[in-house]
Write an enzyme that holds these catalytic residues in place. Structure first.
Site, mmCIF file in Angstrom:
data_model
loop_
_atom_site.group_PDB
_atom_site.id
_atom_site.type_symbol
_atom_site.label_atom_id
_atom_site.label_comp_id
_atom_site.label_asym_id
_atom_site.label_seq_id
_atom_site.Cartn_x
_atom_site.Cartn_y
_atom_site.Cartn_z
ATOM 1 N N GLY A 130 0.785 -1.213 0.000
ATOM 2 C CA GLY A 130 0.000 0.000 0.000
ATOM 3 C C GLY A 130 0.819 1.267 0.000
ATOM 4 O O GLY A 130 0.327 2.306 -0.415
ATOM 5 N N MET A 131 2.042 1.231 0.461
ATOM 6 C CA MET A 131 2.834 2.442 0.601
ATOM 7 C C MET A 131 3.842 2.638 -0.509
ATOM 8 O O MET A 131 4.482 3.671 -0.586
ATOM 9 C CB MET A 131 3.556 2.461 1.947
ATOM 10 C CG MET A 131 2.612 2.636 3.130
ATOM 11 S SD MET A 131 3.469 2.649 4.714
ATOM 12 C CE MET A 131 4.361 4.196 4.596
ATOM 13 N N GLY A 132 4.036 1.658 -1.338
ATOM 14 C CA GLY A 132 5.009 1.826 -2.394
ATOM 15 C C GLY A 132 5.681 0.519 -2.719
ATOM 16 O O GLY A 132 5.051 -0.535 -2.674
ATOM 17 N N VAL A 134 9.510 -1.969 -2.731
ATOM 18 C CA VAL A 134 10.820 -2.239 -2.171
ATOM 19 C C VAL A 134 11.615 -3.012 -3.212
ATOM 20 O O VAL A 134 11.096 -3.931 -3.856
ATOM 21 C CB VAL A 134 10.740 -3.022 -0.841
ATOM 22 C CG1 VAL A 134 10.018 -4.335 -1.012
ATOM 23 C CG2 VAL A 134 12.132 -3.267 -0.274
ATOM 24 N N LYS A 150 13.523 1.081 -0.119
ATOM 25 C CA LYS A 150 12.105 1.397 -0.054
ATOM 26 C C LYS A 150 11.881 2.777 -0.670
ATOM 27 O O LYS A 150 12.561 3.739 -0.320
ATOM 28 C CB LYS A 150 11.619 1.445 1.392
ATOM 29 C CG LYS A 150 11.637 0.131 2.126
ATOM 30 C CD LYS A 150 11.026 0.342 3.512
ATOM 31 C CE LYS A 150 10.940 -0.960 4.277
ATOM 32 N NZ LYS A 150 10.230 -0.773 5.565
ATOM 33 N N ASP A 242 3.880 -4.360 15.595
ATOM 34 C CA ASP A 242 3.489 -5.390 14.621
ATOM 35 C C ASP A 242 4.492 -6.550 14.667
ATOM 36 O O ASP A 242 4.944 -7.038 13.632
ATOM 37 C CB ASP A 242 3.423 -4.807 13.211
ATOM 38 C CG ASP A 242 2.613 -5.698 12.259
ATOM 39 O OD1 ASP A 242 1.786 -6.487 12.764
ATOM 40 O OD2 ASP A 242 2.817 -5.610 11.042
#
Length: 955
Positions: A130-132, A134, A150, A242
């Site tokens: 969801g954030m990009g 790697v 990242k 997490d």
């Protein structure tokens, strides 16, 4: 093997939150510096914490214009899981959804293998979420190394960039070998932020441990490295939030495995901001629900380090038990959260025991242990540690990861764990195991000391609960147990400052200490009894006799003065203890009047339990005196009484089954013995575990049954296993270990492995000489076995020397009518027969036969064996008629004994076949050998030399 890099999988079942926000150009600056952007950012931060309905009302009241309100609503219209920046894989993850007509959302095609981003050369895509994305990349300067690169997507907007900066700043604070390192951070040419991190290539910790079938101890040591990394983060005021197996990777690079914690994408600062902006999540959960603490799931106030402790408890649960405590069905997030919050997790041992048998076997195999042993291991300290870490209320958990790690260290070192409620017996057991390992007490038997503690603890329970016992009696037992604990704690490594301690010296010091102590007489008697029981378990029988006599003297004096009644359980206990110690010390004549008195007292008192104990001990004495019929009667009565008084599953019932089974075995009634021994083994293993000395005794006896019924390979495997466990539990020099060496030697001998048999029986002789003395019956029994093994190897001169020594010592200590003396004489006669001294051998065997018939009866297997040896002698001496008569008698008796003695029946048939051949009766010879071959194929392995030789002779 499928490996996982430091691209963590997307958080499972993460609830909907803002994702795929419309991209905004910011000229590389974030947040934007225009008034429009500043208001847009402020409104976004405010409404992300609200439900959709509340968002709409908030925007109506607070937006400066309908246009900006509509723009915020447009940015929030397309919602999807955000999850971790590293989530997903190239095959399954999609790029953020474009919205609002933006043309610069992230595309996987932007960076391809060979492309460069500043000093980094792209090698390939590792994952995207969801954030990009790697990438696997190579940093070319200032240091050439592989990295995980990242890069964030502009489409994520403020919240995504905030979360990215949170991870970057979190990693920047951390510097620990068990946390993936941050190498560099910055932005590319169009303003997209990036970080270059340590590339961790390895599987999750659970997969790594299972693939290598690591033991629970090895798993705990790896887990301690996880704790060290998490504790470092906490010391830097950062929660991970997490922690789960996929975020804890294990890598091997030119050395031992290294644990690395990855993915601080949702890390949270403790007491201070990680970034200049709020890490807003709306009404969403951040983290993986399956590994989140109850307070994180419920949103109960500010999280602290105990939330990570809970998550680590779940990881440890999975590492040890092989399964997750919450068996959650698929469904919507609220349903999943409700299931977790409303279902108390069972202890690891309980959940493991409830798995289907095939799953239990699989989990145990992955830990290199049998299912039963794994269940018992989990049920000890591990259940307590895991359940404390996972306590529903925060105050019930470990206060920090360091506290949890310390308790694990204590468990590995054999120390009492803080998670477990303290008890005196538990403390003493831990002391015994710890100091045996720490100070090299080769003679220390944990089982003996545990049994001593159990005896004293049992006395305390009976004192508190039996109506006839007074409060004063309970205090006596308490003083006795406290004395024993103080005695051992006084010899702890901390007090002794590393000096080695021998447990026998410790017990001697305890005896002297109690004799000099001003303690009252009744506690003194209880302490002396406790020390005596320890000595019995250590095999120190003369010392046990002395201590037991002192204890009994004190109690008898108390009876004389009226301070103790003659039917007091303490008197029964002292009489039984002394009689047992005398019997084991070879002083059965002195034990007999004590046991007669004990049985009389118990019958008069009407106490079934005490009477059963007395009958059991008396049965053992009668057995040692070769009075087998009386012993069987006593054992059977004891068994019936124990079943009546205690139920059919009590440990005492298991003991009676064992004793009766062994007696039947020694009387060549193995088929009758087997069900008793199997029942005893079943009960003892369930109640005490496989490693308990009582369980091992029964398994040893069961191995003898297997041997007696011709199942030689099975017998060998059982005896070898018992030897390994006895050595581990009792130490290498315990008398019980000598028994295992001796029995293993017999199994090896019957398998034709004479050199190994000799090595094992020599060890038995050595141990018994050291622990029991050169004249003890068990020592002389082992010496006789050694002589027999040497004879089997045709080392007749050595064999005769050994057997002469055993015979001389046995005759001197036990008299000419002893069956053990007869056994040694028969073995010596076989050596004389092999060296041609037929007259001496014939005379000895005939005397042995007469004694055996008188004491054992004509149908006993030992009578058949002596007849067989006499027949062989007469054949070798040329007296064929006499030989045939004797051999046919032996064969008839062995046929009557049935399957129990098939191997010996085959031996007799082969010998009679040889005699038939000498007399020219070839057809009879062939028929006898065919029958013998058929028997040997049932009872011997195919590669056994005796079987192969017989098969060759028939070709």
């Amino acid at each position: 093997m499928e490996t996982t890099q430091n691209a963590a999988t997307e958080n499972a079942a993460t609830p909907p939150s803002v994702a795929s926000l419309p991209a905004r150009r910011s000229n590389g600056m974030s947040p934007a510096n225009t008034a429009w952007d500043r208001e847009l950012d402020a409104l976004l931060e405010a409404v992300l914490d609200l439900t959709p309905a509340d968002r709409e009302r908030f925007l109506e009241r607070n937006a400066s214009s309908p246009e900006i309100a509509r723009h915020v609503e447009s940015m929030l219209r397309d919602e999807a899981e955000l999850g971790s920046f590293m989530g997903g894989s190239p095959e399954t993850s999609s790029s953020p959804t474009e919205a609002g007509g933006a043309d610069d959302s992230w595309s996987p095609a932007d960076l391809r293998p060979g492309d460069r981003l500043r000093s980094f050369r792209i090698l390939g895509l590792l994952g995207q979420g969801g954030m990009g994305q790697v990438y696997r990349a190579e940093q070319e300067e200032p240091i050439r190394r592989l990295v995980a690169l990242k890069v964030i997507s502009h489409a994520l907007g403020l919240e995504g960039e905030s979360r990215f900066r949170a991870e970057r700043q979190a990693l920047g604070r951390l510097g620990h070998p068990n946390i993936a390192r941050l190498y560099e951070a910055g932005a590319n040419a169009d303003g997209r932020p990036f970080v270059a991190m340590e590339l961790v290539e390895g599987p999750p910790i659970t997969g790594y441990c299972d693939e290598r079938q690591l033991s629970c101890q090895a798993r705990l040591r790896l887990f301690l490295a996880v704790c060290r990394g998490a504790q470092h983060a906490h010391q830097k005021q950062i929660l991970h939030r997490d922690l789960k197996p996929s975020n804890i990777l294990v890598t091997e690079i030119d050395g031992p495995p290294e644990v690395k914690i990855i993915d601080f994408g949702i890390a949270k600062a403790l007491g201070q901001p990680l970034t200049d902006q709020t890490l807003a999540t709306g009404q969403a959960l951040i983290g993986t629900p399956h590994y989140m603490s109850p307070e994180a799931l419920e949103g109960e106030g500010e999280l602290d380090t105990r939330s990570d402790v809970y998550s680590l408890g779940l990881v440890l649960y999975e590492l040890l038990a092989g399964c997750h405590p919450f068996q959650i069905s698929l469904g919507e997030l609220p349903q999943i959260v409700r299931e977790i919050l409303s279902t108390p997790p069972p202890p690891p041992s309980q959940l493991f025991s409830e798995l289907p048998p095939e799953e239990r076997d699989e989990v145990a195999q992955a830990r290199g242990i049998e299912p039963g042993r794994l269940s018992r291991l989990l049920a000890s300290d591990m259940d307590w540690i895991v359940m404390k870490a996972m306590a529903r209320a925060r105050d019930g958990r470990y206060g920090s990861v360091a506290e949890m790690a310390d308790d694990i260290e204590r468990a590995l070192a054999g120390k009492p764990v803080l998670a477990r409620p303290p008890s005196l017996g538990y403390r003493l057991r831990k002391w015994v195991i710890r100091n045996r390992l720490a100070t090299g007490l080769g003679s220390l038997t944990a089982a003996g000391l545990i049994a001593a503690t159990t005896v004293t603890s049992l006395a305390m329970v009976r004192a508190q609960h039996a109506e006839r016992q007074s409060r004063q009696d309970a205090q006596v037992s308490r003083q006795a147990l406290d004395f024993v604990i103080d005695l051992f704690e006084a010899a702890s490594p901390e007090v002794m400052k590393g000096e080695p301690v021998d447990v026998r010296q410790l017990l001697e010091a305890g005896a002297e200490r109690i004799r000099e102590s001003p303690i009252d007489s009744m506690p003194r008697a209880e302490i002396l009894s406790t020390l005596a029981r320890v000595q019995v378990h250590l095999g120190q029988y003369p010392e046990a006799v002395e201590l037991a006599m002192e204890s009994l003297d004190i109690r008898q004096q108390a009876i004389t003065t009226g301070g103790l009644s003659g039917d007091d359980p303490a008197v029964f206990s002292s009489l039984d203890l002394l009689a047992n110690a005398l019997r084991r010390a070879g002083r059965g004549g002195e034990a007999e009047p004590l046991l007669e008195r004990l049985v009389e007292l118990a019958r008069a008192n009407g106490d079934q339990t005490a009477l059963a104990d007395a009958l059991n001990t008396f049965g053992s004495l009668r057995w040692s005196q070769d009075r087998f019929d009386e012993a069987e009667t006593l054992y059977r009565e004891a068994l019936e009484l124990r079943i009546s008084a205690l139920g059919d599953a009590a440990p005492e019932v298991a003991s009676s089954h064992n004793n009766l089974g062994v007696l039947l075995l020694s009387s060549a009634r193995s088929l009758e013995a087997e069900p008793h021994l199997r029942r005893a083994a079943e009960l003892l293993e369930a109640q005490l575990g496989e490693q308990h000395p009582n369980t091992l005794n029964t398994l040893n006896n069961l191995g003898l049954v297997l041997q007696g019924t011709g199942r030689l390979e099975e017998s060998f495997e059982v005896q070898q296993r018992v030897l390994e466990l006895r050595t581990a539990v009792l130490g290498p020099d315990h008398p019980a270990v000598a028994t295992s060496h001796s029995n293993l030697a017999t199994a090896l001998r019957d398998l034709g492995r004479y050199a190994e048999a000799e090595q094992s029986v020599r060890r038995a002789v050595e141990i018994r000489r050291q622990t029991l003395g050169p004249d003890h019956n068990e020592t002389l029994k082992a010496l006789t076995n050694l002589g027999n093994v040497l004879r089997r190897q045709q080392r007749l001169v050595e064999s005769e020397e050994v057997l002469n020594e055993a015979l001389e010592r046995r005759q001197r200590t036990r008299g000419p009518e002893d069956l053990g003396v007869a056994h040694t004489r028969r073995s010596l006669a076989l050596v004389w027969r092999e060296t041609g001294r037929f007259e001496a051998a014939r005379s000895a065997l005939q005397e042995v036969l007469t004694l055996q018939r008188r004491k054992l009866g004509d149908g006993h297997h030992n009578v058949a064996l002596t007849l067989y040896h006499l027949g062989v002698l007469e054949r070798q001496a040329g007296a064929y008629a006499e030989a045939e008569t004797l051999l046919r008698q032996a064969i008839a008796k062995r046929r009557a004994l049935g399957a129990l003695h098939e191997k010996r029946l085959a031996d007799s048939l082969i010998e009679l076949a040889e005699l038939a051949a000498l007399q020219g009766r070839e057809a009879e010879r062939a028929a006898l050998l065919v029958e013998a071959l058929s028997i040997l194929r049932r009872v011997l392995p195919a590669e056994h030399p005796e079987l192969q030789e017989l098969a060759r002779s028939l070709r």
